[in-house]
Scaffold this motif. Structure first.
Motif, PDB file in Angstrom:
ATOM      1  N   ASP A  68       0.827  -1.211   0.000  1.00  0.00           N
ATOM      2  CA  ASP A  68       0.000   0.000   0.000  1.00  0.00           C
ATOM      3  C   ASP A  68       0.860   1.259   0.000  1.00  0.00           C
ATOM      4  O   ASP A  68       0.560   2.226  -0.719  1.00  0.00           O
ATOM      5  CB  ASP A  68      -0.937   0.008   1.217  1.00  0.00           C
ATOM      6  CG  ASP A  68      -2.014  -1.067   1.129  1.00  0.00           C
ATOM      7  OD1 ASP A  68      -2.251  -1.609   0.031  1.00  0.00           O
ATOM      8  OD2 ASP A  68      -2.615  -1.375   2.192  1.00  0.00           O
ATOM      9  N   ALA A  69       1.949   1.250   0.774  1.00  0.00           N
ATOM     10  CA  ALA A  69       2.851   2.413   0.815  1.00  0.00           C
ATOM     11  C   ALA A  69       3.531   2.618  -0.534  1.00  0.00           C
ATOM     12  O   ALA A  69       3.649   3.758  -1.005  1.00  0.00           O
ATOM     13  CB  ALA A  69       3.885   2.224   1.913  1.00  0.00           C
ATOM     14  N   LEU A  70       3.952   1.534  -1.159  1.00  0.00           N
ATOM     15  CA  LEU A  70       4.594   1.649  -2.478  1.00  0.00           C
ATOM     16  C   LEU A  70       3.610   2.139  -3.530  1.00  0.00           C
ATOM     17  O   LEU A  70       3.973   2.954  -4.398  1.00  0.00           O
ATOM     18  CB  LEU A  70       5.197   0.300  -2.885  1.00  0.00           C
ATOM     19  CG  LEU A  70       6.428  -0.135  -2.091  1.00  0.00           C
ATOM     20  CD1 LEU A  70       6.780  -1.587  -2.419  1.00  0.00           C
ATOM     21  CD2 LEU A  70       7.600   0.783  -2.369  1.00  0.00           C
ATOM     22  N   ARG A  71       2.372   1.675  -3.470  1.00  0.00           N
ATOM     23  CA  ARG A  71       1.360   2.155  -4.429  1.00  0.00           C
ATOM     24  C   ARG A  71       1.091   3.645  -4.237  1.00  0.00           C
ATOM     25  O   ARG A  71       0.944   4.390  -5.214  1.00  0.00           O
ATOM     26  CB  ARG A  71       0.066   1.367  -4.258  1.00  0.00           C
ATOM     27  CG  ARG A  71       0.121  -0.002  -4.856  1.00  0.00           C
ATOM     28  CD  ARG A  71      -1.204  -0.711  -4.735  1.00  0.00           C
ATOM     29  NE  ARG A  71      -1.153  -2.014  -5.388  1.00  0.00           N
ATOM     30  CZ  ARG A  71      -1.967  -3.008  -5.121  1.00  0.00           C
ATOM     31  NH1 ARG A  71      -2.914  -2.877  -4.213  1.00  0.00           N
ATOM     32  NH2 ARG A  71      -1.854  -4.148  -5.761  1.00  0.00           N
ATOM     33  N   ALA A  72       1.025   4.066  -2.973  1.00  0.00           N
ATOM     34  CA  ALA A  72       0.793   5.491  -2.704  1.00  0.00           C
ATOM     35  C   ALA A  72       1.959   6.328  -3.215  1.00  0.00           C
ATOM     36  O   ALA A  72       1.762   7.400  -3.808  1.00  0.00           O
ATOM     37  CB  ALA A  72       0.588   5.705  -1.208  1.00  0.00           C
ATOM     38  N   GLU A  73       3.179   5.839  -3.006  1.00  0.00           N
ATOM     39  CA  GLU A  73       4.360   6.555  -3.493  1.00  0.00           C
ATOM     40  C   GLU A  73       4.364   6.610  -5.011  1.00  0.00           C
ATOM     41  O   GLU A  73       4.648   7.658  -5.615  1.00  0.00           O
ATOM     42  CB  GLU A  73       5.623   5.853  -2.991  1.00  0.00           C
ATOM     43  CG  GLU A  73       6.909   6.541  -3.400  1.00  0.00           C
ATOM     44  CD  GLU A  73       8.158   5.814  -2.922  1.00  0.00           C
ATOM     45  OE1 GLU A  73       9.217   6.012  -3.543  1.00  0.00           O
ATOM     46  OE2 GLU A  73       8.071   5.034  -1.949  1.00  0.00           O
TER      47      GLU A  73
END
Length: 73
Positions: free
Chosen positions: A59-64
């Motif tokens: 989820d953090a990588l997708r947001a980034e």
């Protein structure tokens, strides 16, 4: 429940019957299966925790990625 009596020497009066032997074997197998089930449940919990951590990272990588993509346009 297996019922047995003890002789004067402290040993069993009579040899175990086939039914008693089968019951003891099933009891031992049941105990082994319960242990294996507990171990499998423990592994499932560990995998669920790992999956949660991986999902958080994804989820953090997708947001980034989304932030970078919107900044490029």
């Amino acid at each position: 429940m297996v019922k047995s009596t003890l002789g004067a020497d402290g040993g069993p009066d009579a040899p175990a019957s086939p039914l008693e032997i089968a019951l003891l074997a099933l009891t031992a197998e049941n105990a082994d299966l319960r242990l294996r089930l507990a171990e499998a449940q423990e592994h499932c919990i560990e995998m669920a925790v790992d999956a949660g951590a991986l999902q958080t990272e994804i989820d953090a990588l997708r947001a980034e990625l989304a932030a970078r993509a919107s900044g490029v346009r």
